[in-house]
Design an enzyme around this catalytic site. Structure first.
Site, mmCIF file in Angstrom:
data_model
loop_
_atom_site.group_PDB
_atom_site.id
_atom_site.type_symbol
_atom_site.label_atom_id
_atom_site.label_comp_id
_atom_site.label_asym_id
_atom_site.label_seq_id
_atom_site.Cartn_x
_atom_site.Cartn_y
_atom_site.Cartn_z
ATOM 1 N N HIS A 1 -0.615 -0.270 -9.784
ATOM 2 C CA HIS A 1 -1.380 -1.227 -8.961
ATOM 3 C C HIS A 1 -1.844 -2.424 -9.805
ATOM 4 C CE1 HIS A 1 -3.516 -1.293 -4.869
ATOM 5 N NE2 HIS A 1 -3.437 -2.531 -5.323
ATOM 6 N N ARG B 1 0.860 -1.189 0.000
ATOM 7 C CA ARG B 1 0.000 0.000 0.000
ATOM 8 C C ARG B 1 0.894 1.236 0.000
ATOM 9 N NH1 ARG B 1 -3.298 -2.690 -1.663
ATOM 10 N NH2 ARG B 1 -5.351 -3.243 -0.853
ATOM 11 N N GLU C 1 -2.603 7.422 -4.821
ATOM 12 C CA GLU C 1 -2.947 6.748 -6.080
ATOM 13 C C GLU C 1 -4.417 6.833 -6.450
ATOM 14 O OE1 GLU C 1 -1.726 2.610 -5.151
ATOM 15 O OE2 GLU C 1 -3.841 2.091 -5.365
HETATM 16 P P1 NAI Z 1 -1.660 -11.197 4.983
HETATM 17 O O1 NAI Z 1 -2.713 -10.712 5.916
HETATM 18 O O2 NAI Z 1 -1.624 -12.630 4.575
HETATM 19 O O3 NAI Z 1 -0.223 -10.820 5.568
HETATM 20 C C1 NAI Z 1 0.101 -9.602 6.158
HETATM 21 C C2 NAI Z 1 1.276 -9.853 7.098
HETATM 22 O O4 NAI Z 1 1.703 -8.601 7.608
HETATM 23 C C3 NAI Z 1 0.900 -10.753 8.291
HETATM 24 O O5 NAI Z 1 1.843 -11.783 8.451
HETATM 25 C C4 NAI Z 1 0.916 -9.779 9.462
HETATM 26 O O6 NAI Z 1 1.289 -10.390 10.695
HETATM 27 C C5 NAI Z 1 1.970 -8.775 8.993
HETATM 28 N N1 NAI Z 1 1.912 -7.529 9.722
HETATM 29 C C6 NAI Z 1 0.835 -6.886 10.245
HETATM 30 N N2 NAI Z 1 1.222 -5.780 10.904
HETATM 31 C C7 NAI Z 1 2.569 -5.719 10.788
HETATM 32 C C8 NAI Z 1 3.545 -4.809 11.256
HETATM 33 N N3 NAI Z 1 3.207 -3.747 11.998
HETATM 34 N N4 NAI Z 1 4.830 -5.043 10.964
HETATM 35 C C9 NAI Z 1 5.198 -6.142 10.236
HETATM 36 N N5 NAI Z 1 4.309 -7.037 9.763
HETATM 37 C C10 NAI Z 1 3.016 -6.825 10.030
HETATM 38 O O7 NAI Z 1 -1.778 -10.255 3.691
HETATM 39 P P2 NAI Z 1 -1.249 -10.543 2.216
HETATM 40 O O8 NAI Z 1 -2.275 -11.269 1.430
HETATM 41 O O9 NAI Z 1 0.113 -11.096 2.303
HETATM 42 O O10 NAI Z 1 -1.211 -9.059 1.622
HETATM 43 C C11 NAI Z 1 -0.315 -8.087 2.129
HETATM 44 C C12 NAI Z 1 -0.712 -6.739 1.576
HETATM 45 O O11 NAI Z 1 -0.481 -6.722 0.172
HETATM 46 C C13 NAI Z 1 -2.217 -6.403 1.706
HETATM 47 O O12 NAI Z 1 -2.508 -5.826 2.976
HETATM 48 C C14 NAI Z 1 -2.436 -5.426 0.605
HETATM 49 O O13 NAI Z 1 -2.255 -4.112 1.116
HETATM 50 C C15 NAI Z 1 -1.312 -5.728 -0.401
HETATM 51 N N6 NAI Z 1 -1.827 -6.227 -1.684
HETATM 52 C C16 NAI Z 1 -1.442 -5.587 -2.832
HETATM 53 C C17 NAI Z 1 -1.884 -6.021 -4.055
HETATM 54 C C18 NAI Z 1 -1.439 -5.364 -5.342
HETATM 55 O O14 NAI Z 1 -2.028 -5.641 -6.413
HETATM 56 N N7 NAI Z 1 -0.432 -4.506 -5.346
HETATM 57 C C19 NAI Z 1 -2.811 -7.149 -4.171
HETATM 58 C C20 NAI Z 1 -3.091 -7.807 -2.919
HETATM 59 C C21 NAI Z 1 -2.636 -7.325 -1.721
#
Ligand code: NAI
Length: 331
Positions: free
Chosen positions: A295, A234, A263
Site C-alpha cells: 500500500h 482496494r 491487509e
Molecule cells: P475517484 O472517486 O476520483 O474515482 C473513482 C471512479 O470509480 C469514479 O469515476 C466512479 O464513477 C468509479 N466507480 C464507482 N463505482 C464504480 C463501479 N461500480 N464500476 C466502475 N466504476 C465505478 O477516486 P480516485 O481518487 O480515482 O481513487 C480510486 C480508488 O483508489 C480509491 O477509492 C481508493 O480505494 C484507491 N486509492 C489507493 C491508494 C493507494 O495508495 N494504493 C491511494 C489513493 C486511492
C-alpha cells in the site's frame, strides 16, 4: 484544535509538522492503529486523524462520541473503513482528502506493470550476485497492448493518460464516463467487454458493495489467457482465492497488487522477525509472476504534502464552523 493521529509513521509526522505553523492545531502523534483497545488514547482531543486501515466501526465511534470527538479527519481518499451510518447517527462529521496527487497512484500502477513485464525485480537481484545471464528475463512490450481500466476517476484518468503515452489502446468501464478521456481516445465499453478484450487490466474504482470481488471466478473466466491484473485500489475488489486459482491455471499471467483483502493485519508493519499466518498472501508470494507492494502507491513527497495541507484545512473549516468542503455524507 487538539488532534489525535492514529497509525502515525515518520513520514506522516514530517509532512504534518511542515504545515503546522500555517494552522495552529495541536498534534498528538500516536503509533497504534485505532481500534477498540486503543480508542481510549483519543481522550482529551477534539478530533482524530486516521488512515486507510483504522477501522471506524460502531463500537469505536460510540466511544469517540462519548469523549466529545466531533470530527474524524481521514488522511486518505477511500472511506470504506468507516461506518458512516453510525457516525451520522452520533453527529460525528467525517472528512477526507478526495484527491492527492492521483499521478502518484497511477505511476505506481504503471511501475508494477513495467516491473512485471520486463522482470526488473529479478534482474536487480541477479546483477547484485554478479549473475549477468539473460536466461528467463524475456519480457513483453507495453506499446500496442490493450489496457482495460475499471474506474476512470482522478487516478483512473491519470493512468489512462500514461497508457495512451505508451502507445496502448485504452478501454474503460465506469458508471460515469469522462468526456475528457473520450476526447483523448479512451473507448468506454461494458465491463464484460473490457475484461475480454484487454491484455492488461488496472482497477481504479472504489470499494463499495457493488465493486466487492468485482474480480471473481466468473469475471476471470471472461479474460484472455495470460492477462496481467493490476490492483492499486482496494484489496477486496479481488477475490483472492479465485485469483490464486487463476494464477495456478495460468489464466492470469501476471498479478501486481499494492492492496490486499486482509491487509489491515499485515501492511504498514515490519513483520520480518515473525511468522506470517496469512495463508493467502504467503501463497501469492510464491508465484514468480506476482509482485506485491504494501500500500505504498500514494507515498510520494508531493502526495504527502497535499494530504497534510488538505487534512489541516478540513480540520480548520470544522473548527471555524464553516461548510466542510470534503465531508463524506451518509446518503
Ligand atoms: P475517484 O472517486 O476520483 O474515482 C473513482 C471512479 O470509480 C469514479 O469515476 C466512479 O464513477 C468509479 N466507480 C464507482 N463505482 C464504480 C463501479 N461500480 N464500476 C466502475 N466504476 C465505478 O477516486 P480516485 O481518487 O480515482 O481513487 C480510486 C480508488 O483508489 C480509491 O477509492 C481508493 O480505494 C484507491 N486509492 C489507493 C491508494 C493507494 O495508495 N494504493 C491511494 C489513493 C486511492
Amino acid at each position: 484544535m487538539k488532534i489525535a493521529f492514529f497509525s502515525t509513521k515518520s513520514y506522516d509526522r514530517e509532512s504534518f509538522l511542515k504545515h503546522a505553523s500555517d494552522f495552529g492545531h495541536e498534534f498528538s502523534f500516536l503509533e497504534p492503529q485505532l481500534n477498540r483497545q486503543t480508542v481510549a488514547l483519543a481522550e482529551g482531543h477534539q478530533a482524530i486523524c486516521t488512515f486507510v486501515n483504522d477501522p471506524l466501526e460502531a463500537n469505536t465511534l460510540k466511544k469517540l462520541s462519548e469523549m466529545g470527538i466531533g470530527l474524524i479527519a481521514l488522511r486518505c481518499a477511500g472511506y470504506n473503513q468507516v461506518d458512516l451510518e453510525t457516525a451520522k447517527s452520533l453527529g460525528i462529521r467525517v472528512v477526507r482528502v478526495p484527491a492527492y496527487s492521483p499521478e502518484a497512484v497511477a505511476e505506481h500502477a504503471f511501475a508494477l506493470i513495467l516491473t512485471l513485464s520486463r522482470k526488473t525485480h529479478k534482474a536487480y537481484n541477479r546483477v547484485r550476485e554478479n549473475n549477468f545471464s539473460l536466461e528467463g528475463l524475456t519480457g513483453v512490450n507495453i506499446f500496442g497492448k490493450t489496457i482495460g481500466v475499471i474506474g476512470t476517476g482522478a487516478i483512473g484518468r491519470a493512468f489512462c493518460r500514461i497508457a495512451l503515452g505508451f502507445g496502448c489502446k485504452v478501454l474503460a468501464y465506469d458508471v460515469v464516463e469522462s468526456e475528457e478521456m473520450k476526447q483523448l481516445g479512451v473507448n468506454y465499453i461494458s465491463l464484460q467487454e473490457v475484461l475480454s478484450k484487454s491484455h492488461i487490466i488496472s482497477l481504479h474504482c472504489p470499494l463499495t458493495p457493488e465493486t466487492k470481488h468485482i474480480i471473481n471466478r466468473e469475471t476471470l473466466a471472461h479474460m484472455q489467457d495470460g492477462i496481467a491484473l493490476i490492483n492499486t485500489s482496494r484489496g477486496a475488489l479481488i477475490d483472492t482465492k479465485a485469483v490464486i486459482k487463476a494464477l495456478k491455471t495460468k489464466k492470469l499471467g501476471y498479478l501486481g497488487i499494492d492492496v490486499y483483502e486482509q491487509e489491515e493485519h499485515i501492511f504498514f508493519k515490519n513483520l520480518s522477525e515473525e511468522i506470517l499466518e496469512d495463508e493467502q498472501i504467503s501463497r501469492l508470494m510464491t508465484f514468480p509472476n506476482v509482485l506485491i507492494t504494501g500500500h505504498q502507491a500514494f507515498l510520494t513527497r508531493e502526495a504527502l504534502d497535499q494530504i497534510a495541507g488538505t487534512t489541516l484545512r478540513n480540520i480548520s473549516e470544522y473548527e471555524q464552523g464553516k461548510a466542510l468542503t470534503n465531508e463524506i455524507k451518509w446518503k
